[in-house]
Design a protein around this motif. Structure first.
Motif, PDB file in Angstrom:
ATOM      1  N   LYS A  34      22.360  81.401  19.315  1.00  0.00           N
ATOM      2  CA  LYS A  34      23.145  82.314  20.154  1.00  0.00           C
ATOM      3  C   LYS A  34      23.673  81.608  21.398  1.00  0.00           C
ATOM      4  O   LYS A  34      24.706  81.978  21.938  1.00  0.00           O
ATOM      5  N   VAL A  35      22.980  80.559  21.844  1.00  0.00           N
ATOM      6  CA  VAL A  35      23.450  79.785  22.996  1.00  0.00           C
ATOM      7  C   VAL A  35      24.658  78.938  22.594  1.00  0.00           C
ATOM      8  O   VAL A  35      25.675  78.929  23.296  1.00  0.00           O
ATOM      9  N   ASP A  57      16.298  76.948  30.521  1.00  0.00           N
ATOM     10  CA  ASP A  57      17.719  77.068  30.205  1.00  0.00           C
ATOM     11  C   ASP A  57      18.191  75.873  29.394  1.00  0.00           C
ATOM     12  O   ASP A  57      17.421  74.950  29.119  1.00  0.00           O
ATOM     13  N   PHE A  58      19.470  75.904  29.054  1.00  0.00           N
ATOM     14  CA  PHE A  58      20.082  74.824  28.292  1.00  0.00           C
ATOM     15  C   PHE A  58      21.377  74.422  28.971  1.00  0.00           C
ATOM     16  O   PHE A  58      22.212  75.269  29.277  1.00  0.00           O
ATOM     17  N   GLU A  59      21.520  73.116  29.207  1.00  0.00           N
ATOM     18  CA  GLU A  59      22.729  72.608  29.851  1.00  0.00           C
ATOM     19  C   GLU A  59      23.519  71.797  28.844  1.00  0.00           C
ATOM     20  O   GLU A  59      22.963  71.000  28.094  1.00  0.00           O
ATOM     21  N   VAL A  60      24.828  72.031  28.848  1.00  0.00           N
ATOM     22  CA  VAL A  60      25.705  71.291  27.953  1.00  0.00           C
ATOM     23  C   VAL A  60      26.755  70.583  28.800  1.00  0.00           C
ATOM     24  O   VAL A  60      27.391  71.177  29.659  1.00  0.00           O
ATOM     25  N   SER A  70      30.118  70.825  32.885  1.00  0.00           N
ATOM     26  CA  SER A  70      28.799  71.183  32.368  1.00  0.00           C
ATOM     27  C   SER A  70      28.648  72.689  32.546  1.00  0.00           C
ATOM     28  O   SER A  70      29.280  73.289  33.414  1.00  0.00           O
ATOM     29  N   ALA A  71      27.846  73.269  31.687  1.00  0.00           N
ATOM     30  CA  ALA A  71      27.570  74.704  31.774  1.00  0.00           C
ATOM     31  C   ALA A  71      26.089  74.907  31.483  1.00  0.00           C
ATOM     32  O   ALA A  71      25.501  74.174  30.688  1.00  0.00           O
ATOM     33  N   VAL A  72      25.510  75.890  32.141  1.00  0.00           N
ATOM     34  CA  VAL A  72      24.097  76.209  31.949  1.00  0.00           C
ATOM     35  C   VAL A  72      24.011  77.614  31.362  1.00  0.00           C
ATOM     36  O   VAL A  72      24.629  78.550  31.881  1.00  0.00           O
ATOM     37  N   TYR A  73      23.249  77.737  30.284  1.00  0.00           N
ATOM     38  CA  TYR A  73      23.033  79.013  29.597  1.00  0.00           C
ATOM     39  C   TYR A  73      21.546  79.326  29.573  1.00  0.00           C
ATOM     40  O   TYR A  73      20.715  78.417  29.439  1.00  0.00           O
ATOM     41  N   SER A  76      19.191  83.550  26.041  1.00  0.00           N
ATOM     42  CA  SER A  76      19.880  84.642  25.355  1.00  0.00           C
ATOM     43  C   SER A  76      21.368  84.357  25.153  1.00  0.00           C
ATOM     44  O   SER A  76      22.069  85.129  24.516  1.00  0.00           O
ATOM     45  N   GLY A  77      21.852  83.237  25.721  1.00  0.00           N
ATOM     46  CA  GLY A  77      23.259  82.885  25.570  1.00  0.00           C
ATOM     47  C   GLY A  77      24.125  83.299  26.752  1.00  0.00           C
ATOM     48  O   GLY A  77      25.341  83.149  26.728  1.00  0.00           O
ATOM     49  N   LYS A  78      23.504  83.803  27.821  1.00  0.00           N
ATOM     50  CA  LYS A  78      24.259  84.193  29.008  1.00  0.00           C
ATOM     51  C   LYS A  78      24.542  82.946  29.850  1.00  0.00           C
ATOM     52  O   LYS A  78      23.628  82.202  30.189  1.00  0.00           O
ATOM     53  N   ARG A  79      25.824  82.751  30.182  1.00  0.00           N
ATOM     54  CA  ARG A  79      26.198  81.604  31.002  1.00  0.00           C
ATOM     55  C   ARG A  79      25.808  81.871  32.450  1.00  0.00           C
ATOM     56  O   ARG A  79      26.156  82.882  33.031  1.00  0.00           O
ATOM     57  N   LYS A  80      25.060  80.938  33.043  1.00  0.00           N
ATOM     58  CA  LYS A  80      24.580  81.089  34.410  1.00  0.00           C
ATOM     59  C   LYS A  80      25.498  80.394  35.417  1.00  0.00           C
ATOM     60  O   LYS A  80      25.657  80.871  36.535  1.00  0.00           O
TER      61      LYS A  80
END
Length: 142
Positions: A34-35, A57-60, A70-73, A76-80
């Motif tokens: 979902k992320v 969290d997960f950073e891409v 870069s984005a952090v999620y 649950s897949g919500k972008r922070k």
């Protein structure tokens, strides 16, 4: 005609290898589906996505329109937040004035989930954070 067929075959192989590499990077960090689905929805034209776990969290990190992002999620897949690299000259004037006579190695604009913007400037191994108007918030050692 043989050349075109060879090029198409090479391109297909390269695309498959790239997708496999991205999948391998994702598996190493156990990024939930979902992320990755949220990321693909938010940034469908992103290239060279590389994932890493960041606490819960997960950073891409990725490229988009020739810029580094870069984005952090959350899980649950919500972008922070989303961060985009910018030239130091694009920092707010107050931040540029604060950093006067300092060499900025990298600068970024950070937008959180609520749309609030902050700026970051890396100077001599420290990150200097500024609000949307360029007022100094704090510095953090890397």
């Amino acid at each position: 005609m043989k050349t075109i067929a060879t090029l198409l075959l090479a391109a297909t192989f390269a695309a498959g290898a790239s997708a496999q590499k991205t999948q391998e990077k994702k598996q190493k960090t156990n990024v939930p589906d979902k992320v990755t689905a949220a990321f693909k929805s938010d940034f469908p034209k992103a290239q060279k996505a590389e994932w890493e776990a960041e606490k819960n969290d997960f950073e891409v990190g990725f490229k988009l329109d020739s810029k580094e992002y870069s984005a952090v999620y959350d899980a649950s897949g919500k972008r922070k937040e989303t961060e985009v690299e910018i030239p130091a000259s694009e920092l707010p004037k107050a931040a540029i004035a604060y950093l006067k006579d300092k060499k900025v190695k990298e600068a970024a604009r950070i937008t959180d989930a609520s749309g609030k913007t902050t700026y970051e400037a890396e100077v001599s191994g420290k990150d200097f954070l500024f609000d949307e108007k360029g007022n100094f918030i704090k510095s953090v050692s890397e």
